[in-house]
Design an enzyme around this catalytic site. Structure first.
Site, PDB file in Angstrom:
ATOM      1  N   LYS A   1       0.840  -1.197   0.000  1.00  0.00           N
ATOM      2  CA  LYS A   1       0.000   0.000   0.000  1.00  0.00           C
ATOM      3  C   LYS A   1       0.880   1.255   0.000  1.00  0.00           C
ATOM      4  O   LYS A   1       0.711   2.151  -0.802  1.00  0.00           O
ATOM      5  CB  LYS A   1      -0.904  -0.024   1.235  1.00  0.00           C
ATOM      6  CG  LYS A   1      -1.793   1.181   1.360  1.00  0.00           C
ATOM      7  CD  LYS A   1      -2.714   1.075   2.574  1.00  0.00           C
ATOM      8  CE  LYS A   1      -3.430   2.393   2.794  1.00  0.00           C
ATOM      9  NZ  LYS A   1      -4.324   2.378   3.938  1.00  0.00           N
TER      10      LYS A   1
ATOM     11  N   GLU B   1      10.764  -4.493   4.218  1.00  0.00           N
ATOM     12  CA  GLU B   1      10.809  -5.934   3.951  1.00  0.00           C
ATOM     13  C   GLU B   1      10.401  -6.232   2.507  1.00  0.00           C
ATOM     14  O   GLU B   1      11.056  -7.005   1.795  1.00  0.00           O
ATOM     15  CB  GLU B   1       9.859  -6.694   4.897  1.00  0.00           C
ATOM     16  CG  GLU B   1      10.257  -6.654   6.360  1.00  0.00           C
ATOM     17  CD  GLU B   1       9.698  -5.436   7.103  1.00  0.00           C
ATOM     18  OE1 GLU B   1       9.374  -4.418   6.446  1.00  0.00           O
ATOM     19  OE2 GLU B   1       9.601  -5.503   8.347  1.00  0.00           O
TER      20      GLU B   1
ATOM     21  N   GLY C   1      -4.725  -1.642   5.148  1.00  0.00           N
ATOM     22  CA  GLY C   1      -3.928  -2.771   4.654  1.00  0.00           C
ATOM     23  C   GLY C   1      -4.568  -4.118   4.962  1.00  0.00           C
ATOM     24  O   GLY C   1      -4.674  -4.993   4.109  1.00  0.00           O
ATOM     25  N   ARG C   2      -5.042  -4.289   6.202  1.00  0.00           N
ATOM     26  CA  ARG C   2      -5.593  -5.596   6.600  1.00  0.00           C
ATOM     27  C   ARG C   2      -7.015  -5.810   6.076  1.00  0.00           C
ATOM     28  O   ARG C   2      -7.615  -6.849   6.329  1.00  0.00           O
ATOM     29  CB  ARG C   2      -5.517  -5.753   8.121  1.00  0.00           C
ATOM     30  CG  ARG C   2      -6.063  -4.578   8.897  1.00  0.00           C
ATOM     31  CD  ARG C   2      -5.611  -4.600  10.354  1.00  0.00           C
ATOM     32  NE  ARG C   2      -6.050  -3.445  11.110  1.00  0.00           N
ATOM     33  CZ  ARG C   2      -5.397  -2.290  11.187  1.00  0.00           C
ATOM     34  NH1 ARG C   2      -4.267  -2.125  10.534  1.00  0.00           N
ATOM     35  NH2 ARG C   2      -5.863  -1.290  11.910  1.00  0.00           N
TER      36      ARG C   2
ATOM     37  N   GLU D   1      -4.307  -6.116  15.090  1.00  0.00           N
ATOM     38  CA  GLU D   1      -3.798  -4.812  14.635  1.00  0.00           C
ATOM     39  C   GLU D   1      -4.904  -3.759  14.708  1.00  0.00           C
ATOM     40  O   GLU D   1      -4.632  -2.574  14.826  1.00  0.00           O
ATOM     41  CB  GLU D   1      -3.250  -4.917  13.199  1.00  0.00           C
ATOM     42  CG  GLU D   1      -2.240  -3.832  12.876  1.00  0.00           C
ATOM     43  CD  GLU D   1      -1.434  -4.100  11.605  1.00  0.00           C
ATOM     44  OE1 GLU D   1      -0.257  -4.463  11.710  1.00  0.00           O
ATOM     45  OE2 GLU D   1      -1.986  -3.955  10.508  1.00  0.00           O
TER      46      GLU D   1
ATOM     47  N   HIS E   1      -4.861 -32.507  18.422  1.00  0.00           N
ATOM     48  CA  HIS E   1      -3.710 -33.306  18.861  1.00  0.00           C
ATOM     49  C   HIS E   1      -2.572 -32.424  19.347  1.00  0.00           C
ATOM     50  O   HIS E   1      -1.465 -32.910  19.562  1.00  0.00           O
ATOM     51  CB  HIS E   1      -3.231 -34.196  17.710  1.00  0.00           C
ATOM     52  CG  HIS E   1      -4.264 -35.228  17.334  1.00  0.00           C
ATOM     53  ND1 HIS E   1      -4.358 -36.450  17.959  1.00  0.00           N
ATOM     54  CD2 HIS E   1      -5.277 -35.188  16.442  1.00  0.00           C
ATOM     55  CE1 HIS E   1      -5.370 -37.132  17.443  1.00  0.00           C
ATOM     56  NE2 HIS E   1      -5.942 -36.382  16.520  1.00  0.00           N
TER      57      HIS E   1
ATOM     58  N   LYS F   1       9.896  -0.597  14.223  1.00  0.00           N
ATOM     59  CA  LYS F   1      10.522  -0.285  12.924  1.00  0.00           C
ATOM     60  C   LYS F   1      11.605   0.774  13.114  1.00  0.00           C
ATOM     61  O   LYS F   1      12.695   0.683  12.542  1.00  0.00           O
ATOM     62  CB  LYS F   1       9.477   0.243  11.933  1.00  0.00           C
ATOM     63  CG  LYS F   1       8.446  -0.770  11.482  1.00  0.00           C
ATOM     64  CD  LYS F   1       7.542  -0.125  10.426  1.00  0.00           C
ATOM     65  CE  LYS F   1       6.286  -0.921  10.168  1.00  0.00           C
ATOM     66  NZ  LYS F   1       5.336  -0.241   9.293  1.00  0.00           N
TER      67      LYS F   1
END
Ligand code: F6P
Length: 547
Positions: free
Chosen positions: A208, A214, A268-269, A354, A385, A511
C-alpha cells in the site's frame, strides 16, 4: 464522535452484575432445560450458519449486550462507516473497504465522489490483465507464457490474499501457480525462487505504502535474480505493482502502466478485496474473484440491514465482548476444519489484533478495561492433537470459533465425515464436559485406589464456550461472507470499546529501533547505545555473524 464513556454507562455495570449472577450456570443444564436453545441461538445466511447456542449466555445476556451496542451508538458508527465519514480519525481517512465489494453501478459516495466507479475501473484492468496472463497471451522476455506468480508483500499485503488463495485451492488454475513471499528472512525468497524460472515468472509487488522495507528488499532481490537472466528492458513484462503510491512505484523502477491502484481509504488488513487481491485473481480467475466479492457484499448487506439481535457480525462481536471484558478471557481461538483455511487464523489474527489491540480510545483517552483479545488458532483436527488438552482440562476460559464446511472439494473416502464428526464432537465436549458419574462409569471394575487417582484426571469441567460457523461448501462466495463477517465483528468490537480500529501506530516503534540497530550490527566500536541486554545481543551478533 466523542468517546462514549462506555464503562461508566449503567448497562456496563448491569453486565458485570449479570456476569456475577450467571457465571455458575452450566451450559449442559441450560441445554437440558431448554430444548429450543439451538433454535433461538442460531442464524443463517446463504448457506452460512452461525450456531452460538454453546455460549455462556441467557436471553437476558443478549438483551443486555444489545443494549450495550445501542449505548455505544453502534447504529451511528455503522452509518458513518457506510457513509464514508473519516472515522479513521488519527489518519484522517475514510474506511470504505465495503465499497470494494459493492456491485457495479451501485454508487458509494466519499465526499461527493463515487468511489465505486474507481473500484470497478481497476477491477476491469485487473480482469483484463488476468485473462492475458492466465490465457498465455502475456509473454515473458523469451516469449514463454507465465507459469508462476510471486506475490511480494507483507502484513495485509500478504496474509489476506495468501489465506484466500490457500482456501480456494480447488478453484486454482493448473497453468499458473501463485506463491507468496513475505519474510525479509532471505530464505523465504531464496527457497521459492529455487524452483522457478525467470523466463516464466511474474512478480506482483504489493505494498500500500510502497515504503515497507521488507517488501522493497524482497522486490530488489527478486529484481537482481531476474536481471541475472534478462535485461532492464524486460522488467516491464515480469514486474507489476499494487499500491496507493504511484511515485514510489515509479522510483522503484516499475512502469506505472503496470500498476494496479487502490486508495488510502482501504486499510492494509482490509485490502484483499482491492487490487491487493490481484494474486488471488491470478490464481482463481476473475469470475471466482467476483463471486468472492459478491459474498463479501452479501455480508455487508446483512450487516447494515439486519437488526442487532439477528445480525451475525454483531452477535459474534457482542459474545467476544462478553468474554473478553466481562469474563476476563484474554484469548480467542479460531479452528477451521478445512485444510485450505490453514492460514485463515493468521489473517484474522492480524485483522483483529492490529485493529483492536489498543489501550487508548479514538481520541487518545485511556481505556480502563480490557480490549482486543489475543487471537490464535490452527486447523482441526491437527489442533486437537496439539493444544485441545488445555481447552478441555486447563484452567483458562478460552472462547473459540469452529469453522466447518459440510462438503469437501477433495473427497477422499469417508474422510470428510470423520473431519466434521471431530469438529462437532469437540464443541459438544467443550460445552458439556464429562461428569463424575460418567467418568466413574468408565472406571468401574478398577481397584478403589486406582479410581481415586484416575477419577479427577478423567473429569472434564465443560462450560467452555464455542461458536460454530457451519458452511455448506467453501466457495469463493462463502469465503467472501466469512471474511467480511470477521471484518465487521472487529469493527463492532472497536465501536463498543471506543477504539479506532483502522490505524496501527503500535507497529511503528519497533521499525524505528530496527533502523537504528541495523548500522550498529556492523560497527566495530563497543556497542553502548542501548540497555545492557540489547548491547549484549548486538555484541553477540558481531562475534558470531559470518561475514
Ligand atoms: O506493519 C504494519 C503494516 O503497516 C500493516 O498494517 C500493513 O498491512 C503492512 O505493514 C504492509 O504495509 P504495506 O502494504 O504498505 O507494505
Amino acid at each position: 464522535m466523542r468517546n462514549n464513556d462506555i464503562n461508566a454507562s449503567p448497562v456496563w455495570a448491569r453486565l458485570h452484575q449479570h456476569q456475577r449472577a450467571t457465571r455458575h450456570l452450566h451450559m449442559r443444564e441450560l441445554f437440558e432445560q431448554d430444548p429450543d436453545r439451538f433454535e433461538r441461538f442460531h442464524l443463517e445466511l446463504d448457506g452460512l450458519m452461525l450456531d452460538y447456542s454453546k455460549n455462556r449466555i441467557t436471553d437476558r445476556t443478549l438483551e443486555l449486550l444489545v443494549e450495550l451496542a445501542h449505548t455505544a451508538d453502534l447504529a451511528g458508527w455503522m452509518a458513518r462507516l457506510k457513509g464514508g465519514e473519516r472515522i479513521n480519525v488519527s489518519e484522517h481517512r475514510a474506511v470504505l473497504h465495503t465499497a470494494l465489494r459493492a456491485p457495479k453501478g451501485k454508487p458509494v459516495w466519499l465526499e461527493g465522489h463515487d468511489v465505486s466507479a474507481d473500484v470497478h475501473a481497476v477491477l476491469e484492468r485487473m480482469t483484463a490483465f488476468c485473462h492475458r496472463v492466465r490465457g498465455g497471451e502475456w509473454r515473458g522476455f523469451t516469449g514463454k507464457p507465465v507459469t508462476d506468480v510471486v506475490n511480494l508483500g507483507i502484513g495485509g499485503s500478504d496474509l489476506g490474499p495468501l489465506a484466500v488463495t490457500e482456501a480456494l485451492g480447488a478453484y486454482a488454475s493448473a497453468n499458473v501457480r501463485v506463491h507468496y513471499v513475505s519474510n525479509v528472512d532471505g530464505q523465504h525468497l531464496a527457497r521459492t525462487l529455487k524452483r522457478l524460472d525467470p523466463e516464466t515468472t511474474l512478480f506482483v509487488v504489493a505494498s500500500k505504502s510502497f515504503t515497507t522495507p521488507e517488501t522493497l528488499l524482497n522486490a530488489q532481490a527478486a529484481r537482481d535474480w531476474f536481471l541475472k537472466s534478462a535485461s532492464e528492458a524486460d522488467i516491464a513484462r515480469h514486474f507489476v505493482a499494487v499500491s496507493c503510491n504511484a511515485a514510489a512505484v515509479a522510483a522503484f523502477g516499475i512502469d506505472t502502466a503496470n500498476m494496479f491502484e487502490f486508495w488510502d481509504w482501504v486499510g492494509g488488513r482490509y485490502s484483499t478485496w482491492s487490487a491487493v487481491g490481484l494474486s488471488v485473481m491470478l490464481a482463481i480467475g476473475p469470475d471466482h474473484f467476483q463471486d468472492f466479492l459478491a459474498g463479501g457484499h452479501a455480508m455487508d448487506e446483512h450487516f447494515f440491514g439486519a437488526p442487532f439481535e439477528a445480525n451475525m457480525p454483531v452477535i459474534l462481536a457482542l459474545l467476544g465482548v462478553w468474554y473478553n471484558t466481562f469474563y476476563g478471557a484474554h484469548t480467542h481461538a479460531i479452528m477451521p476444519y478445512d485444510h485450505g483455511l490453514r492460514r485463515f487464523p493468521a489473517h484474522i489474527q492480524q485483522l483483529d489484533m492490529e485493529s483492536n489491540g489498543k489501550r487508548v480510545g479514538r481520541f487518545g483517552e485511556r481505556l480502563d478495561f480490557d480490549t482486543g483479545p489475543v487471537i490464535w488458532g490452527e486447523v482441526g483436527v491437527n489442533s486437537q492433537h496439539a493444544f485441545f488438552q488445555l481447552l478441555h482440562q486447563g484452567t483458562r476460559l478460552v472462547p473459540s470459533d469452529f469453522i466447518v464446511p459440510m462438503n469437501s472439494h477433495f473427497p477422499v473416502d469417508e474422510q470428510h465425515a470423520v473431519l466434521v464428526a471431530n469438529g462437532f464432537a469437540q464443541t459438544e465436549a467443550l460445552m458439556r464436559g464429562k461428569t463424575e458419574a460418567e467418568a466413574l462409569a468408565e472406571l468401574s471394575g478398577l481397584p478403589g485406589e486406582t479410581i481415586d487417582m484416575l477419577l479427577p484426571q478423567k473429569l472434564f469441567p465443560g462450560n467452555q464456550p464455542s461458536n460454530t460457523l457451519a458452511i455448506a461448501k467453501l466457495t469463493p462466495y462463502s469465503l467472501g461472507m466469512l471474511l467480511a463477517l470477521y471484518e465487521h465483528k472487529v469493527f463492532v468490537q472497536g465501536v463498543i470499546w471506543g477504539i479506532n480500529s483502522f490505524d496501527q501506530w503500535g507497529v511503528e516503534y519497533g521499525k524505528q529501533l530496527a533502523a537504528r540497530i541495523l548500522p550498529q550490527l556492523s560497527e566495530s566500536a563497543p556497542c553502548l547505545h542501548h540497555d545492557a541486554s540489547t548491547n549484549g545481543l548486538i555484541q553477540f551478533f558481531r562475534s558470531h555473524h559470518e561475514r
